[in-house]
Write an enzyme that holds these catalytic residues in place. Structure first.
Site, PDB file in Angstrom:
ATOM      1  N   GLU A 157       9.332  25.621  -3.366  1.00 39.93           N
ATOM      2  CA  GLU A 157      10.525  25.496  -2.839  1.00 39.93           C
ATOM      3  C   GLU A 157      11.278  26.887  -2.690  1.00 39.93           C
ATOM      4  O   GLU A 157      11.991  27.008  -1.789  1.00 39.93           O
ATOM      5  CB  GLU A 157      11.416  24.366  -3.447  1.00 39.93           C
ATOM      6  CG  GLU A 157      10.842  22.972  -3.337  1.00 39.93           C
ATOM      7  CD  GLU A 157      10.894  22.577  -1.803  1.00 39.93           C
ATOM      8  OE1 GLU A 157      11.712  22.763  -1.211  1.00 39.93           O
ATOM      9  OE2 GLU A 157      10.024  21.706  -1.511  1.00 39.93           O
ATOM     10  N   SER A 422      -1.456 -34.267   9.078  1.00 33.00           N
ATOM     11  CA  SER A 422      -1.477 -35.199   7.964  1.00 33.00           C
ATOM     12  C   SER A 422      -1.231 -34.956   6.528  1.00 33.00           C
ATOM     13  O   SER A 422      -1.252 -35.626   5.862  1.00 33.00           O
ATOM     14  CB  SER A 422      -3.117 -35.672   7.956  1.00 33.00           C
ATOM     15  OG  SER A 422      -3.387 -36.059   9.383  1.00 33.00           O
TER      16      SER A 422
END
Length: 726
Positions: A157, A422
């Site tokens: 970084e 059902s």
């Protein structure tokens, strides 16, 4: 003197000599005799020659002096104008700084953390399932971390972190050159200090104002804090994806350990996340995360933190802790999250929610749903499925809300309202046995006509076939529509609706004749919970997913207690219902669901094969499965006894592998209540002859085609084709 040049002065300049005043010329004339005397001693001719030589040398010196004088004037001018430019540049810079510094955030807020409270979901065994909000771990000092962790961050970084004053002109220039060569942004020029300033004080917007303020705040941070302090602040505040902020939270989320215990490869992987946390998330794409990690290791070699051999060894071993798998329980997690504030009020602090989910069973349910649907779904025009698995007390052990959460977050298990077909007959037959019917009660399966406000309603069996005299058990196991309608008319649709609501159906139900065949819509979760009542000894069940909620400090905020609404089905009626439900799995429409141990269940298929269901239970688990299409399009003859039954069986067999079989509660002892049965039949005859419907509106919904199939053993030993039932 005036600005005009005299002739003498003009002559001197022409000869390359500087102009002098009149007294100066007089002094030179006064010196001439002495020079002539000295020359005459050497002879007349020698004096003239020496004078010419001296005159030539003096001319050269005068020309050199003139040139040097002009250069000096230019240098003096440059210095003067340079000073002026510096002064005005400083004034302009001060103006710019003042302009952008005017609305800088208060630096006193450096100790504040503005974030959403985090909600962590864990399984009943404490295994992490999901998290929401912003999660911060323990604050750490770089001196307490393994050295390779901060070094990995610096290497990838901001390699000049310890050399620049907060803003790195060299880094900015390098990034500019790289971006120009690539024709796009490939490098950023922000230092770690600038990134920290942005994270602490600024918004992520990309504007010139924000970049200038970022640089000003970075310079301020460098004046107030040491480099180690700045790096520690950065590592504790930076975002690592999946809702985690800081290295400690990230270490615990991705590797199940504190940051102090991270190895070299793990440290490099976390450093690699900083560029794009979502893209390089190891839980999302392990191979891409590994590629990024090797790049970080290479950067550490170039920065002098590692030897090439050390980096290669770490990359080859890929030694790391347990990386959390991608969340496959998001349907359940979303469902639970929506309930948290209902238990503890508005969240202001982090909480940990202990859920009822069983990660192993969740994986099994997802795998079985996906397996069956991928194998048979396309050819049967079925594109979606959902499943719920409960403990008999209602604790949710698995929830599958669809085939792919990434494509659709709609939870079909808890949110979708569909016709149960059902499968709703559970409540019809329960209302019947509560009126005195038994599994051995005799009924005639044949055409029926129910008078309604819009005319006669004539429901028919699946396939249009009728079987004559049958027992109630046989009618239930074969899912004969005509008998179910007769039973519903005998007790009245209102009592059927009341039985459904008592067992946990909360969706609106229309007390019409077609209610018997599942014309009203329900959710899979509430219907499965209703079936769980029969698996729970007749005691009511409220499906639940939260066991307890505690704060991050360990303060108990909620702890589930109680056992639901108590007994809802009597032991006698429970035994009779379980008798018929077991017949369905043993030789009825649900034979394909038979898991090889005592089990009970019911199939369901809505009109035109739009929905297919199977719901059932063993002594240990209750499960419900739905298959269909989101747009309601008909499937190609998918019934509850086919794909849903296959999924249900696959889940039960795998989930109960190694668990000893246990029997279900059987029929209650004692003779059948013939008197009650006679009263029931008399009431039914009166309703059919008189056209009554217990106050229901017969025209409220369309008739449903039910599930009937070839004969069960009680009618001649013939079994229905497996999977053809409804």
């Amino acid at each position: 003197m005036s600005g005009k040049l005299s002739p003498h002065r003009g002559e001197l300049r022409a000869q390359g000599r500087p102009a002098v005043s009149a007294p100066g010329r007089a002094r030179r004339k006064a010196k001439a005799p002495s020079k002539g005397t000295a020359s005459s001693s050497g002879g007349k001719g020698g004096g003239k020659s020496g004078g010419r030589a001296r005159s030539a040398g003096a001319g050269r010196r005068r020309r050199q002096t003139a040139r040097s004088g002009g250069l000096g004037r230019w240098i003096r001018r440059l210095v003067v104008w340079g000073l002026i430019a510096v002064i005005w540049g400083g004034v302009a810079l001060a103006g710019v700084v003042a302009y952008f510094a005017y609305d800088l955030p208060k630096v006193e807020s450096i100790a504040d953390i503005q974030r959403r409270p985090s909600v962590q979901l864990v399984s009943s065994e404490g295994e992490a399932l999901a998290s929401f909000g912003d999660l911060y771990g323990e604050a750490v000092w770089i001196g307490d971390l393994p050295p390779h962790l901060p070094r990995a961050v610096i290497a990838v970084e901001d390699r000049r972190f310890y050399a620049h004053p907060g803003v790195d002109p060299i880094g900015l220039t390098r990034a500019l050159v790289a971006n120009l060569r690539a024709g796009r942004v490939v490098q950023g020029g922000s230092t770690l200090t600038q990134q920290l300033a942005k994270n602490l004080f600024l918004t992520p917007e990309r504007t010139i104002e924000r970049k200038v303020q970022e640089a000003l705040l970075a310079l301020w941070l460098e004046q107030k804090f040491s480099k180690d302090q700045i790096l520690s602040l950065y590592l504790n505040r930076v975002y690592f994806g999946s809702g985690t902020y800081g290295v400690d939270a990230a270490a615990r989320r991705y590797f199940g350990k504190p940051a102090r215990e991270l190895g070299l490869y793990e440290s490099a992987m976390l450093a690699g996340l900083l560029k794009a946390p979502s893209r390089y998330n190891p839980a999302r794409d392990a191979d891409l995360a590994h590629t990024r990690t090797t790049l970080v290791l290479t950067s550490m070699v170039r920065a002098g933190y590692l030897s090439l051999e050390q980096a290669q060894e770490a990359a080859d071993k890929r030694a790391r802790g347990r990386v959390a798998l991608a969340s496959h329980n998001r349907y359940f997690a979303d469902w639970v999250l929506a309930q948290v504030e209902g238990y503890v009020g508005k969240l202001t602090h982090d909480v940990v929610v202990t859920t009822t989910l069983d990660p192993k069973l969740q994986s099994i349910a997802e795998e079985e749903v996906r397996r069956v649907m991928l194998e048979a779904g396309p050819e049967r025009a079925a594109s979606q499925a959902a499943a719920v698995v409960l403990a008999p007390d209602g604790a949710i052990k698995a929830m599958v809300g669809g085939l792919d959460y990434g494509q659709s977050q709609f939870n079909r298990a808890a949110q979708a309202l569909r016709q149960p077909g059902s499968a709703f007959k559970l409540f019809v037959y329960l209302a019947g046995v509560e009126e005195g019917l038994t599994p051995d009660s005799r009924w005639t399966d044949g055409p029926v006509a129910i008078s309604t406000a819009t005319g006669p309603w004539t429901p028919r069996n699946y396939g249009g076939r009728y079987y004559g005299e049958v027992t109630l058990r046989e009618a239930f196991a074969r899912s004969l529509n005509s008998v179910a309608v007769q039973v519903a008319q005998g007790v009245g649709p209102k009592k059927v609706a009341a039985a459904a609501k008592r067992l946990g159906i909360t969706t609106p139900l229309e007390a019409t004749p077609s209610l018997a065949l599942g014309a009203s819509e329900v959710t899979l979760l509430e219907l499965t919970g209703a079936y769980a009542t029969l698996a729970n000894g007749g005691n009511g069940v409220f499906p639940f997913g939260i066991q307890r909620i505690v704060s991050r400090e360990g303060v108990m905020l909620y702890d589930r207690s109680g056992a639901g609404p108590g007994r809802l089905v009597s032991p006698r009626d429970l035994g009779r219902m379980n008798d018929m439900l077991q017949a369905t799995v043993g030789w009825g429409t649900g034979r394909r669901a038979d898991p090889g141990r005592p089990a009970a269940g019911k199939t369901g298929t809505s009109q035109d094969f739009r929905d297919a269901w199977f719901l059932g239970f063993t002594a240990d688990l209750v499960a419900g499965v739905w298959v269909g299409n989101d747009d309601g399009k008909p499937m190609k003859e998918v019934t509850g006894g086919s794909l849903p039954a296959d999924i249900w069986k696959g889940v039960m067999v795998r989930a109960l592998d190694g668990v000893p079989p246990r029997s279900l509660q059987g029929p209650a002892p004692g003779p059948a209540d013939d008197a009650a049965s006679g009263d029931f039949l008399s009431n039914l005859f009166d309703r059919l002859i008189g056209g009554g419907s217990d106050g229901g509106s017969a025209g409220a919904s369309n008739p449903q085609r039910g599930s009937s199939d070839p004969a069960a053993p009680a009618a001649g030993g013939r079994l229905p084709p497996a999977g053809s039932d409804r």
